[in-house]
Enzyme design. Structure first.
Site, PDB file in Angstrom:
ATOM      1  N   CYS A   1      -4.714   2.633  -3.699  1.00  8.68           N
ATOM      2  CA  CYS A   1      -3.500   3.095  -3.023  1.00  8.68           C
ATOM      3  C   CYS A   1      -2.374   2.074  -3.161  1.00  8.68           C
ATOM      4  O   CYS A   1      -1.541   1.930  -2.264  1.00  8.68           O
ATOM      5  CB  CYS A   1      -3.742   3.405  -1.550  1.00  8.68           C
ATOM      6  SG  CYS A   1      -4.969   4.676  -1.288  1.00  8.68           S
TER       7      CYS A   1
ATOM      8  N   LYS B   1     -10.791  -1.006  10.265  1.00 11.83           N
ATOM      9  CA  LYS B   1     -10.993  -2.147   9.369  1.00 11.83           C
ATOM     10  C   LYS B   1     -11.370  -3.410  10.143  1.00 11.83           C
ATOM     11  O   LYS B   1     -11.580  -4.466   9.558  1.00 11.83           O
ATOM     12  CB  LYS B   1      -9.718  -2.409   8.548  1.00 11.83           C
ATOM     13  CG  LYS B   1      -9.375  -1.292   7.566  1.00 11.83           C
ATOM     14  CD  LYS B   1      -8.212  -1.709   6.687  1.00 11.83           C
ATOM     15  CE  LYS B   1      -7.524  -0.538   6.007  1.00 11.83           C
ATOM     16  NZ  LYS B   1      -8.336   0.115   4.978  1.00 11.83           N
TER      17      LYS B   1
ATOM     18  N   HIS C   1       0.872  -1.173   0.000  1.00 10.82           N
ATOM     19  CA  HIS C   1       0.000   0.000   0.000  1.00 10.82           C
ATOM     20  C   HIS C   1       0.912   1.226   0.000  1.00 10.82           C
ATOM     21  O   HIS C   1       2.031   1.172   0.524  1.00 10.82           O
ATOM     22  CB  HIS C   1      -0.837  -0.048   1.291  1.00 10.82           C
ATOM     23  CG  HIS C   1      -1.915   0.981   1.404  1.00 10.82           C
ATOM     24  ND1 HIS C   1      -1.663   2.288   1.742  1.00 10.82           N
ATOM     25  CD2 HIS C   1      -3.254   0.885   1.243  1.00 10.82           C
ATOM     26  CE1 HIS C   1      -2.807   2.952   1.783  1.00 10.82           C
ATOM     27  NE2 HIS C   1      -3.791   2.128   1.488  1.00 10.82           N
TER      28      HIS C   1
ATOM     29  N   ASP D   1       3.081  -4.885   7.795  1.00  9.13           N
ATOM     30  CA  ASP D   1       1.855  -4.099   7.695  1.00  9.13           C
ATOM     31  C   ASP D   1       0.678  -5.082   7.768  1.00  9.13           C
ATOM     32  O   ASP D   1       0.406  -5.801   6.811  1.00  9.13           O
ATOM     33  CB  ASP D   1       1.858  -3.317   6.374  1.00  9.13           C
ATOM     34  CG  ASP D   1       0.524  -2.627   6.101  1.00  9.13           C
ATOM     35  OD1 ASP D   1      -0.388  -2.722   6.939  1.00  9.13           O
ATOM     36  OD2 ASP D   1       0.396  -2.006   5.024  1.00  9.13           O
TER      37      ASP D   1
ATOM     38  N   GLN E   1      -4.531  -5.479   6.792  1.00  8.40           N
ATOM     39  CA  GLN E   1      -5.517  -6.361   6.164  1.00  8.40           C
ATOM     40  C   GLN E   1      -5.491  -7.772   6.727  1.00  8.40           C
ATOM     41  O   GLN E   1      -6.231  -8.631   6.249  1.00  8.40           O
ATOM     42  CB  GLN E   1      -5.284  -6.407   4.640  1.00  8.40           C
ATOM     43  CG  GLN E   1      -5.399  -5.065   3.940  1.00  8.40           C
ATOM     44  CD  GLN E   1      -6.844  -4.584   3.826  1.00  8.40           C
ATOM     45  OE1 GLN E   1      -7.791  -5.316   4.066  1.00  8.40           O
ATOM     46  NE2 GLN E   1      -7.011  -3.322   3.449  1.00  8.40           N
TER      47      GLN E   1
END
Lengths: 421, 151
Positions: free
Chosen positions: A379, A239, A136, A213, A216
């Site tokens: 993104c 999220k 991202h 990261d 997600q």
């Protein structure tokens, strides 16, 4: 519609989410397939926010009055819950930020600042930062800026045609020069779940840090930082059924202790003189100013909600849905997946193109049918460039998504094709 | 408001059969514009002759709205005086930013009036304006270059 082999009763789960009752223009029911963008919020989280403001609102860690103590206890209790949720050995390793981007920027900036006492935590011209082409923008741009400031070289893993990381050059890419490998756990555009252990093993050999990261992954599957063996992770509350405005940086104690402060201000200090300051221990060293208190409390409630359902069950539900969606969408002529075609080592984020029709037009017609997807480069523009496409249409699932909604998407895509055909 | 009002037949026609598409030589000014939210791209070239836009050529990739809009732009400004073309630009921009409350003048905007419905979709306004912004920029570059050569 298929009977889904899922341990979750999505119809029952949906009752917890008031917004899923919404009727859109033309009295259409909402088909929300944009959870990778932001998830919807269960009643429990909405109630927790209201209850905090109605009954316990005060600033944290500085008031001696009862409300101040209640607010502080609630805020710190949220930290404890988050720590347990990700298997952190210590609650002090959980730093609250504004979002995942801020957590990533915190690490990039403090490494680039040159203020760390230990040279392992200072970027310089003889060092490398290694990222991937799958990131991202929030895990690309902070490192580009950090490298620009310090003269550090930025390198990256490429992608295979199937949407997986190209790791055959791992040994050449991650070397004694590498200070940190910063990579995505689950891609927000391809859905790919990366295998972390070979990269961690190589990073250990050469003494590099690994930052993951997890924006997600933490919302969608069990994530245990100890098991992963990484040094730092970033994720965001909104999220994972929580409010916006609250994110998390987790780091191993030794790493967070070694990093210099990021933002200066109230609450992050030990003592301040006009000639210099000393700093609070972690996690407060990284929490300057009044933090997002109600949002942290809301995130704590979201963590309770997810834990009650069981992250193993959430992951199994999404796997079943993804399998079904890949199969049904794959039957449509002209639909091409961007990302793994098989439901193996991938999450419930399905990106695709429709031959001859721009994703913006796909999204617009789907919206008229009440189907919310995301269109664009998500993104992650380098991924689109890698596969030679300007953009994709992305459907992303969560614990409240049903196979009937996948059916609605499939019918919608066929309608798009008829409209522009 | 339904997709039928957004995707007027005229827009779909221009999308499927664009007028004057493709980048041509020679040209006096060129501009490349990107819509960062969706990745749409548009390159516009202008060839000036005196006070006229002798040719406007373009190429790009993007949604039906952005591509059809460039085709309409070509139709409305190629062969016209620069000041007229800028007047048309102003009228089209006003229509797009008018939240659907501006009554378009067909004498000025021709097929451009079909975009009136786009103004009600805030996410799509930039798509419709992309080529028009590129046109203004390309003319400005051409004029700046001409000024430099005279100096």
């Amino acid at each position: 519609m298929n009977e889904l082999a899922s341990p979750l009763d999505a119809e029952q789960v949906r009752k917890d989410f008031p917004i899923l009752e919404r009727r859109l223009a033309g009295d259409r029911p909402l088909v929300y397939l944009d959870s990778a963008n932001t998830s919807q919020k269960p009643r429990a989280v909405l109630d927790a926010l209201a209850d905090h403001y109605e009954r316990h609102n005060a600033n944290v860690a500085r008031a001696v009055h009862q409300l101040g103590e209640e607010a502080t206890a609630a805020y710190e209790n949220a930290r404890t819950k988050v720590a347990a949720f990700i298997g952190a050995p210590s609650r002090d390793e959980v730093v609250f930020t504004k979002n995942a981007s801020e957590a990533l920027n915190l690490v990039a900036n403090t490494l680039a600042s040159g203020l760390a006492a230990d040279p392992r935590f200072r970027l310089g011209p003889d060092d490398d930062v290694v990222i991937t082409e799958m990131e991202h923008h929030s895990n690309i741009v902070p490192w580009q800026l950090a490298c620009q400031r310090t003269g550090t070289r930025l390198r990256w893993f490429g992608l295979t045609d199937e949407g997986r990381l190209e790791v055959s050059n791992l040994v050449d890419l991650v070397t004694e020069r590498t200070k940190i490998v910063a990579m995505v756990h689950q891609s927000n555009i391809l859905g790919t779940v990366n295998s972390v252990s070979p990269i961690v093993a190589r990073a250990r050999e050469v003494g590099a840090l690994v930052m993951l990261d997890c924006a997600q992954s933490v919302p969608h599957k069990p994530v245990d930082v100890t098991e992963l063996g990484v040094d730092l992770i970033a994720f965001t509350g909104h999220k994972m059924c929580g409010p916006t405005g609250i994110g998390v940086l987790w780091g191993r104690t030794e790493v967070l202790d070694a990093l210099p402060p990021f933002l200066g201000g109230g609450e992050m200090i030990e003592t301040v003189d006009m000639t210099g300051s000393t700093f609070a221990p972690i996690p407060h060293k990284f929490e300057a100013g009044t933090p997002p208190i109600a949002q942290a409390v809301g995130l704590g409630t979201a963590v309770d909600y997810l834990s009650d359902l069981g992250m193993v069950n959430v992951a199994a539900h999404e796997r079943a849905l993804t399998t079904y969606a890949l199969e049904r969408l794959g039957e449509i002529d002209g639909v091409r997946f961007v990302g793994p075609r098989l439901p193996i080592s991938r999450g419930g984020t399905v990106s695709f193109t429709v031959d001859g029709i721009h994703p913006h037009d796909v999204g617009q017609v789907l919206d008229e049918l009440g189907i919310a997807v995301r269109v664009g480069h998500h993104c992650a523009r380098p991924v689109c460039v890698r596969y030679g496409i300007p953009a994709t249409t992305r459907a992303s699932f969560y614990l409240y998504t049903t196979p009937a909604e996948v059916d609605a998407l499939v019918d919608g895509v066929k309608q798009v094709q008829r409209f522009f055909g | 408001m339904t997709t039928d009002t957004l995707y007027q037949e005229i827009i779909l026609d221009h999308y499927k059969h664009p007028a004057g598409r493709g980048l041509r030589e020679p040209f006096d000014g060129e501009s490349h514009q990107v819509n960062p939210t969706c990745g749409d791209e548009m390159t516009v070239r202008v060839r000036l002759a005196g006070d006229r836009v002798k040719d406007l050529s373009y190429d790009g990739k993007g949604c039906s709205i952005s591509q059809a809009s460039a085709s309409v732009l070509h139709q409305l400004v190629a062969g016209h005086r620069v000041d007229e073309a800028f007047g048309t630009c102003d009228a089209f921009t006003e229509l797009m930013q008018g939240r659907g409350e501006v009554e378009p003048d067909e004498d000025v905007l021709g097929d451009g009036i079909a975009f009136a419905g786009v103004a009600r979709y805030p996410a799509r306004i930039k798509c419709a304006l992309l080529s028009w912004m590129a046109f203004r920029d390309a003319v400005a570059r051409a004029l700046a270059m001409a000024g430099k050569e005279r100096a």
